[in-house]
Design an enzyme around this catalytic site. Structure first.
Site, PDB file in Angstrom:
ATOM      1  N   ASN A   9     -58.319 -47.967  25.422  1.00 55.13           N
ATOM      2  CA  ASN A   9     -58.649 -46.605  25.014  1.00 55.13           C
ATOM      3  C   ASN A   9     -57.478 -46.075  24.198  1.00 55.13           C
ATOM      4  O   ASN A   9     -56.456 -45.687  24.762  1.00 55.13           O
ATOM      5  CB  ASN A   9     -58.899 -45.745  26.266  1.00 55.13           C
ATOM      6  CG  ASN A   9     -59.144 -44.288  25.921  1.00 55.13           C
ATOM      7  OD1 ASN A   9     -59.337 -43.944  24.752  1.00 55.13           O
ATOM      8  ND2 ASN A   9     -59.135 -43.436  26.931  1.00 55.13           N
ATOM      9  N   TRP A  10     -57.661 -46.083  22.878  1.00 50.24           N
ATOM     10  CA  TRP A  10     -56.542 -45.669  22.010  1.00 50.24           C
ATOM     11  C   TRP A  10     -56.392 -44.153  21.930  1.00 50.24           C
ATOM     12  O   TRP A  10     -55.433 -43.666  21.330  1.00 50.24           O
ATOM     13  CB  TRP A  10     -56.728 -46.262  20.602  1.00 50.24           C
ATOM     14  CG  TRP A  10     -56.409 -47.723  20.529  1.00 50.24           C
ATOM     15  CD1 TRP A  10     -55.780 -48.478  21.473  1.00 50.24           C
ATOM     16  CD2 TRP A  10     -56.696 -48.622  19.439  1.00 50.24           C
ATOM     17  NE1 TRP A  10     -55.651 -49.778  21.045  1.00 50.24           N
ATOM     18  CE2 TRP A  10     -56.209 -49.891  19.797  1.00 50.24           C
ATOM     19  CE3 TRP A  10     -57.309 -48.479  18.204  1.00 50.24           C
ATOM     20  CZ2 TRP A  10     -56.318 -51.003  18.959  1.00 50.24           C
ATOM     21  CZ3 TRP A  10     -57.427 -49.581  17.363  1.00 50.24           C
ATOM     22  CH2 TRP A  10     -56.935 -50.834  17.742  1.00 50.24           C
ATOM     23  N   LYS A  11     -57.359 -43.425  22.481  1.00 51.79           N
ATOM     24  CA  LYS A  11     -57.312 -41.951  22.440  1.00 51.79           C
ATOM     25  C   LYS A  11     -57.081 -41.490  20.996  1.00 51.79           C
ATOM     26  O   LYS A  11     -57.575 -42.113  20.068  1.00 51.79           O
ATOM     27  CB  LYS A  11     -56.246 -41.431  23.420  1.00 51.79           C
ATOM     28  CG  LYS A  11     -56.440 -42.028  24.812  1.00 51.79           C
ATOM     29  CD  LYS A  11     -55.621 -41.371  25.891  1.00 51.79           C
ATOM     30  CE  LYS A  11     -55.893 -42.066  27.218  1.00 51.79           C
ATOM     31  NZ  LYS A  11     -55.224 -41.434  28.344  1.00 51.79           N
ATOM     32  N   HIS A  93     -64.621 -39.376  30.182  1.00 50.35           N
ATOM     33  CA  HIS A  93     -63.189 -39.563  30.445  1.00 50.35           C
ATOM     34  C   HIS A  93     -62.615 -38.253  30.992  1.00 50.35           C
ATOM     35  O   HIS A  93     -63.044 -37.169  30.601  1.00 50.35           O
ATOM     36  CB  HIS A  93     -62.470 -39.971  29.147  1.00 50.35           C
ATOM     37  CG  HIS A  93     -61.057 -40.380  29.390  1.00 50.35           C
ATOM     38  ND1 HIS A  93     -60.044 -39.463  29.530  1.00 50.35           N
ATOM     39  CD2 HIS A  93     -60.492 -41.597  29.552  1.00 50.35           C
ATOM     40  CE1 HIS A  93     -58.910 -40.101  29.762  1.00 50.35           C
ATOM     41  NE2 HIS A  93     -59.158 -41.395  29.788  1.00 50.35           N
ATOM     42  N   GLU A  95     -60.086 -36.649  30.319  1.00 51.15           N
ATOM     43  CA  GLU A  95     -59.606 -35.711  29.289  1.00 51.15           C
ATOM     44  C   GLU A  95     -60.781 -34.940  28.689  1.00 51.15           C
ATOM     45  O   GLU A  95     -60.657 -33.758  28.349  1.00 51.15           O
ATOM     46  CB  GLU A  95     -58.806 -36.477  28.221  1.00 51.15           C
ATOM     47  CG  GLU A  95     -57.446 -36.891  28.770  1.00 51.15           C
ATOM     48  CD  GLU A  95     -56.870 -38.181  28.214  1.00 51.15           C
ATOM     49  OE1 GLU A  95     -57.311 -38.630  27.132  1.00 51.15           O
ATOM     50  OE2 GLU A  95     -55.981 -38.749  28.872  1.00 51.15           O
ATOM     51  N   GLU A 165     -60.838 -43.984  37.353  1.00 51.81           N
ATOM     52  CA  GLU A 165     -59.518 -43.605  36.854  1.00 51.81           C
ATOM     53  C   GLU A 165     -59.009 -42.380  37.610  1.00 51.81           C
ATOM     54  O   GLU A 165     -59.381 -41.243  37.277  1.00 51.81           O
ATOM     55  CB  GLU A 165     -59.593 -43.255  35.365  1.00 51.81           C
ATOM     56  CG  GLU A 165     -60.068 -44.394  34.488  1.00 51.81           C
ATOM     57  CD  GLU A 165     -59.624 -44.195  33.047  1.00 51.81           C
ATOM     58  OE1 GLU A 165     -58.853 -45.031  32.562  1.00 51.81           O
ATOM     59  OE2 GLU A 165     -60.022 -43.209  32.420  1.00 51.81           O
ATOM     60  N   GLY A 171     -51.693 -41.866  32.310  1.00 57.36           N
ATOM     61  CA  GLY A 171     -50.583 -41.487  31.435  1.00 57.36           C
ATOM     62  C   GLY A 171     -49.334 -41.027  32.177  1.00 57.36           C
ATOM     63  O   GLY A 171     -48.422 -40.474  31.573  1.00 57.36           O
ATOM     64  N   SER A 210     -52.455 -45.974  34.012  1.00 60.46           N
ATOM     65  CA  SER A 210     -51.137 -46.594  33.901  1.00 60.46           C
ATOM     66  C   SER A 210     -51.138 -48.098  34.192  1.00 60.46           C
ATOM     67  O   SER A 210     -50.171 -48.616  34.771  1.00 60.46           O
ATOM     68  CB  SER A 210     -50.120 -45.874  34.794  1.00 60.46           C
ATOM     69  OG  SER A 210     -49.971 -44.534  34.381  1.00 60.46           O
ATOM     70  N   GLY A 231     -54.928 -47.220  28.578  1.00 60.05           N
ATOM     71  CA  GLY A 231     -54.566 -46.258  27.546  1.00 60.05           C
ATOM     72  C   GLY A 231     -53.264 -46.639  26.874  1.00 60.05           C
ATOM     73  O   GLY A 231     -53.234 -47.484  25.973  1.00 60.05           O
ATOM     74  N   GLY A 232     -52.169 -46.043  27.327  1.00 58.70           N
ATOM     75  CA  GLY A 232     -50.868 -46.229  26.678  1.00 58.70           C
ATOM     76  C   GLY A 232     -50.507 -47.681  26.379  1.00 58.70           C
ATOM     77  O   GLY A 232     -50.073 -48.005  25.265  1.00 58.70           O
TER      78      GLY A 232
HETATM   79  P1  PGA Z   1     -53.201 -44.806  30.661  1.00 55.25           P
HETATM   80  O1  PGA Z   1     -54.637 -44.202  30.260  1.00 55.25           O
HETATM   81  O2  PGA Z   1     -53.358 -46.301  30.738  1.00 55.25           O
HETATM   82  O3  PGA Z   1     -52.282 -44.370  29.550  1.00 55.25           O
HETATM   83  O4  PGA Z   1     -52.841 -44.209  31.974  1.00 55.25           O
HETATM   84  C1  PGA Z   1     -55.815 -44.706  30.814  1.00 55.25           C
HETATM   85  C2  PGA Z   1     -56.991 -43.923  30.313  1.00 55.25           C
HETATM   86  O5  PGA Z   1     -56.858 -42.696  30.122  1.00 55.25           O
HETATM   87  O6  PGA Z   1     -58.083 -44.487  30.090  1.00 55.25           O
END
Ligand code: PGA
Length: 249
Positions: A9-11, A93, A95, A165, A171, A210, A231-232
């Protein structure tokens, strides 16, 4: 029986150059032990589609509208997503839920529309730190799943991928321990099992929050963890390749 799936997930990150270099590294580095899916920002989907043509790596969008077309400024429809050969749609998600006010009902509608369009919903669920500390994790996750279950029925969970999640792990660098994650994954599968055991045995339930190369193997080794949503670490070529290659298949 359930093949491991690892998704990036590159956001809202990256540009044409980073998209190109990450995809080159992914194509060269993947051992093939996991299914892999990339969720770039939607503007880069054509570039991703072109770069990944002829490979086993899939891709999709991070959000979609449940509406078919019309006066919805700024939104993307499923027919547009289908025009670019996307396979997956990330839905709900945390967010989107927290920053853009998406409700369980909105999420359920998007899952319905995505299935109807022949795409695979990746349904994100998870509790906040406050909810975990209040001891209501199962209640929260159960409500999030039930909203979708009521809308689409249990058979659709042969197709739907669930991403658990915990919001407090996204994050933050605080990964849930493999045991903490496994407990919630087992609860989710149990809920599906109560409806239809054969479907529950097939549903892929990914962990997100994470995930790093150092934690991937222990997480993926849990009986009910079928991969990860990253994500990250998915913006770091070597990390993401190592996470994908940590899967046993
Ligand atoms: P993260 O994000 O790996 O940076 O914690 C995961 C996500 O939001 O899908």
């Amino acid at each position: 029986m359930r093949r491991t799936l690892v998704a990036a997930n590159w956001k809202m990150n990256g540009n044409k150059e980073t998209v190109a270099s990450l995809l080159t590294a992914f194509k060269n580095g993947m051992s093939g032990s996991a299914d892999v899916a990339i969720f770039p920002p939607a503007l880069y989907v054509p570039q991703v589609a072109q770069a990944l043509a002829g490979t086993d790596i899939s891709f999709g969008v991070q959000n979609v509208s449940a509406q078919e077309s019309g006066a919805f400024t700024g939104e993307l429809s499923l027919s547009m997503v289908n025009d670019f050969a996307c396979k997956y749609v990330l839905i709900g998600h945390s967010e989107r839920r927290e920053l853009f006010g998406e409700t369980d009902a909105d999420v359920a509608q998007k899952v319905v529309a995505t299935l109807k369009a022949g795409l695979i919903p990746m349904l994100c669920i998870g509790e906040t730190l406050e909810q975990r500390e209040s001891g209501i994790t199962e209640e929260v996750v159960g409500t999030q799943i039930k909203a979708v279950l009521d809308a689409v029925g249990i058979a659709a969970f042969e197709t739907i991928v669930i991403a658990y999640e915990p919001v407090w792990a996204i994050g933050t660098g605080k990964t849930a321990s493999p045991e903490q994650a496994q407990d919630v994954h087992a609860f989710i599968r149990g809920m599906l099992e109560a409806e239809d055991a054969a479907v529950a045995a097939k549903t892929r339930i990914l962990y997100g929050g994470s995930v790093k190369a150092a934690s991937a193997e222990a997480l993926f080794g849990q009986p009910d963890i079928d991969g990860g949503l990253v994500g990250g670490a998915s913006l770091l070529a070597d990390e993401f390749v190592a996470i994908c290659n940590a899967a046993k298949g």
